[in-house]
Design an enzyme around this catalytic site. Structure first.
Site, PDB file in Angstrom:
ATOM      1  N   TYR A 150       0.861  -1.189   0.000  1.00 61.05           N
ATOM      2  CA  TYR A 150       0.000   0.000   0.000  1.00 61.05           C
ATOM      3  C   TYR A 150       0.890   1.229   0.000  1.00 61.05           C
ATOM      4  O   TYR A 150       1.918   1.261   0.686  1.00 61.05           O
ATOM      5  CB  TYR A 150      -0.874   0.016   1.255  1.00 61.05           C
ATOM      6  CG  TYR A 150      -1.613   1.318   1.465  1.00 61.05           C
ATOM      7  CD1 TYR A 150      -2.900   1.502   0.974  1.00 61.05           C
ATOM      8  CD2 TYR A 150      -1.014   2.387   2.145  1.00 61.05           C
ATOM      9  CE1 TYR A 150      -3.571   2.700   1.149  1.00 61.05           C
ATOM     10  CE2 TYR A 150      -1.675   3.594   2.313  1.00 61.05           C
ATOM     11  CZ  TYR A 150      -2.957   3.738   1.813  1.00 61.05           C
ATOM     12  OH  TYR A 150      -3.604   4.926   1.982  1.00 61.05           O
ATOM     13  N   GLU A 188      -3.466   7.624  -3.796  1.00 59.09           N
ATOM     14  CA  GLU A 188      -3.554   6.377  -3.048  1.00 59.09           C
ATOM     15  C   GLU A 188      -3.412   5.237  -4.039  1.00 59.09           C
ATOM     16  O   GLU A 188      -4.245   5.089  -4.938  1.00 59.09           O
ATOM     17  CB  GLU A 188      -4.875   6.288  -2.282  1.00 59.09           C
ATOM     18  CG  GLU A 188      -4.887   5.126  -1.308  1.00 59.09           C
ATOM     19  CD  GLU A 188      -6.130   5.120  -0.426  1.00 59.09           C
ATOM     20  OE1 GLU A 188      -7.232   5.373  -0.929  1.00 59.09           O
ATOM     21  OE2 GLU A 188      -5.979   4.843   0.783  1.00 59.09           O
TER      22      GLU A 188
END
Lengths: 396, 292
Positions: free
Chosen positions: A118, A206
């Site tokens: 991530y 993101e």
């Protein structure tokens, strides 16, 4: 401003960030053509059909599907295009899918295991600096990771005086447990990603997941890109990426009249000058027994035209049972606003719901007299408390 | 006494000859603020509102001894204007401009870190010390002199709170509009600290809103260091998460920056938090033992 995954990837790619390649399609036929092209260009036998909407959690709602041959591509695209996709972020009514991204399969087998990470870039408000936030736990909901295993989330703060330094990019790659070619590729990925973030006036990147492929390449499988609206004047090409079909049509219309409007679910509409007072007015509606139907800031120039535009926007919402206008006149003169309300009311004709006007500040008494003598079904107040009591009264 | 600005402040207006600059500078002068001149690059040597116009802040400081500036320049040039003022040694820089890109403000904050300038704003109504100096765009006439200091992220909501406070029989020392952007020069905590240390200020009103952690930071500071009653209100109790409510910084991003979370922390730190914005003035009057 939100943009689609395929647009975000275009931007990232233009700064040298490796992404999962894909081609956007609006029909099943285009989807099949896209899949053929991906086979040609990237030797991708399988493809992923990904719904393009401005909301996360698309996979959970059935908006992301693997297709192993062209028949499946056509079938999946037919299923997804036009569907009302419901995800944890869309609300129960979901969002209509107008486009899909046909993307290459990046989870192909090879010499090493694939791994998902991530990574995000965002502003740390308290520090006034950008940070890169990253985790070994990719492909999952980061809020859950933060809750269950906070030690697996790392942050790297960027000093604006010198920008992202190479040692920081190396630290990210080390913390993600990489070595060899993948390590080197990750440092490049991080550097390019941050460069893209800074250069584009973005407010959030993101990338979930960032993938290490089985041949040790690092790439962005997804891309959530939010652009700072205040920076868009420097990027007309990104401003043109706005997709108004993703927005509430009434909010778009309000924006065209220079009104700052957010639609809510309640029964009392409101029209206020100033964002803070507008939020406070919503709160007082709730305390008075109603629910706010909207946020609406008419800004510093509340005149007949803006008031009329505001009425028209609020009255589009069938749930609205009353409207509260709350203006604190500083530079704006209350008597002018009052005259604006009266003129707008007469112009629109029959407004089917009661209106409460609370005008305070410059020439407030004069304004109240104008409203009271207008003969319209408009209640006037001077104190905020009186306005709240009137809301309670008209709702009961 | 008062904080940040007073009768002695020598104020320079950046963006002096533009529409906004002209209108608000004349209002400030009418209020009695000591506006000593303005800056508009390329118009140096001219006279505007009976005051000199300079090409640079540096020159303005040299010729007038200005120590406060107020900025009315468009968003694309505002960050540069702030840095120019800081480079020239201006002590208090008030930036009214709304819509400055966050990227520019990151640069500004970094630039200011080793300068002796305090930035107020951007995206704020300014500062006013009642009956002394108005360096901002607020309606001066509602600010009756008294003993209550105000710190606020919002413009019109500040006016509302001030109006109620005056109506309740009190008055204002200094009101500081800190601004509604994600990055601002002076935080809630810093503004509260200034007022807490001001002998004339007997009570403080803190008006916050959803988004960010500044109110919680201020509340914790007050718990440790507070010596005066504080009344708080947080706008946006009914705001939905993830939606920007007008101000660039007014967005609920997590569990900690909702109105409810902030109100809870403030209460735990001994602040009198009101749920209704209509109760702000009354609450302050009760805290100070004044009946309207």
């Amino acid at each position: 401003m939100n943009i689609h995954e395929y647009q975000g990837k275009q931007i990232l790619k233009s700064f040298g960030v490796r992404v999962q390649e894909g081609i956007v399609a609006e029909t099943p036929e285009q989807a099949v053509e896209a899949a053929k092209k991906l086979k040609e260009d990237y030797n991708s036998d399988w493809v992923v059909v990904k719904a393009q909407i401005h909301a996360g959690g698309r996979g959970k709602g059935g908006g992301v599907k693997l297709a192993k041959n062209l028949d499946e591509v056509k079938q999946r695209a037919t299923d997804i295009i036009g569907m009302q996709l419901v995800t944890p972020q869309t609300g129960p009514e979901g969002k209509k899918v107008n486009k899909v991204l046909i993307a290459q399969d990046v989870y192909y087998p090879g010499e090493s295991e694939t791994k998902e990470f991530y990574m995000s870039v965002l502003l740390d408000r308290a520090r006034g600096r950008n940070i890169i936030m990253y985790s070994t736990e990719g492909g999952m909901d980061i809020e859950q990771v933060a809750e269950k295993t906070p030690h697996l989330i790392f942050k790297e703060e960027i000093d604006p005086k010198v920008g992202l330094r190479p040692f920081q990019a190396r630290k990210v790659a080390f913390n993600l447990g990489l070595d060899g070619a993948a390590f080197k590729d990750m440092t490049k990925f991080v550097a390019a990603l941050y460069k893209a973030y800074e250069s584009t006036d973005s407010s959030l990147f993101e990338i979930n997941p960032v993938l290490k492929t089985s041949d040790d390449k690092i790439l962005a499988v997804d891309a959530k890109v939010n652009l700072d609206e205040n920076g868009l004047f420097r990027h007309p090409d990104y401003a043109a990426m706005r997709d108004v079909t993703e927005e509430d049509p009434t909010e778009v219309e309000a924006g065209e009249s220079n009104l700052n409007y957010v639609k809510l679910d309640g029964n009392v509409g409101c029209m206020v000058n100033g964002a803070g007072l507008a939020m406070a007015t919503m709160d007082i509606i709730k305390l008075a027994g109603g629910e706010p139907a909207n946020f609406l800031d008419v800004g510093g120039t509340a005149n007949a035209q803006t008031v009329k535009a505001g009425f028209n926007i609020i009255l589009k919402d069938p749930n609205v049972k009353a409207i509260l206008i709350n203006i604190f006149g500083g530079i704006v003169r209350c008597d002018r606003v009052a005259q604006g309300v009266i003129d707008a009311y007469k112009e629109i004709g029959n407004i089917p719901v009661p209106i409460i006007v609370r005008l305070q500040g410059t020439n407030a008494e004069e304004a109240k007299r104008l409203i009271d003598e207008s003969g319209l079904e408009v209640y006037s107040a001077i104190l905020l408390k009186e306005a709240a009591d009137l809301v309670t009264k008209v709702l009961s | 006494m008062s904080v940040l600005v007073n009768k002695g402040s020598k104020v320079i207006v950046q963006g002096f000859t533009g529409n906004e600059g002209t209108y608000h500078a004349s209002q400030m002068i009418e209020y009695g603020t000591n506006v000593v001149g303005g800056v508009t690059p390329g118009k140096g040597g001219q006279t505007h509102l009976e005051r000199p116009v300079f090409n640079t802040i540096e020159e303005a400081v040299e010729k007038t001894g200005a120590n406060v500036s107020i900025i009315f320049v468009p968003p694309a040039f505002a960050a540069d204007a702030i840095m120019e003022a800081a480079a020239a040694g201006i002590g208090v820089i008030v930036c009214i401009t709304e819509g400055i890109p966050t990227k520019d403000m990151i640069q500004v904050k970094s630039y200011l870190s080793d300068k002796n300038s305090r930035l107020i704003g951007p995206n704020c109504p300014g500062i006013i010390t009642a009956d002394e100096a108005k360096i901002g765009i607020m309606p001066g006439f509602i600010f009756k002199k008294g003993s209550v200091g105000v710190v606020s992220k919002s413009g019109t909501l500040t006016y509302e709170a001030v109006y109620q406070t005056v109506k309740a029989g009190l008055g204002i020392t200094t009101a500081i509009g800190i601004g509604g952007d994600p990055i601002i020069g002076t935080t809630t905590k810093e503004a509260v600290e200034l007022l807490m240390n001001d002998p004339e200020t007997e009570g403080i009103i803190v008006i916050g809103e959803i988004g960010g952690g500044m109110e919680a930071e201020a509340a914790r500071w007050i718990k440790e260091n507070g010596t005066k009653p504080v009344v708080g209100f947080i706008a946006g109790q009914t705001a939905p998460p993830g939606r920007r409510m007008g101000h660039a910084g007014a967005i609920v991003g997590g569990a900690e920056d909702t109105a409810a979370a902030k109100m809870k922390i403030m209460r735990e730190c001994g602040i009198r938090v009101v749920e209704s914005p209509a109760e702000i003035g009354k609450a302050m009057a009760e805290e100070l033992g004044v009946s309207a």
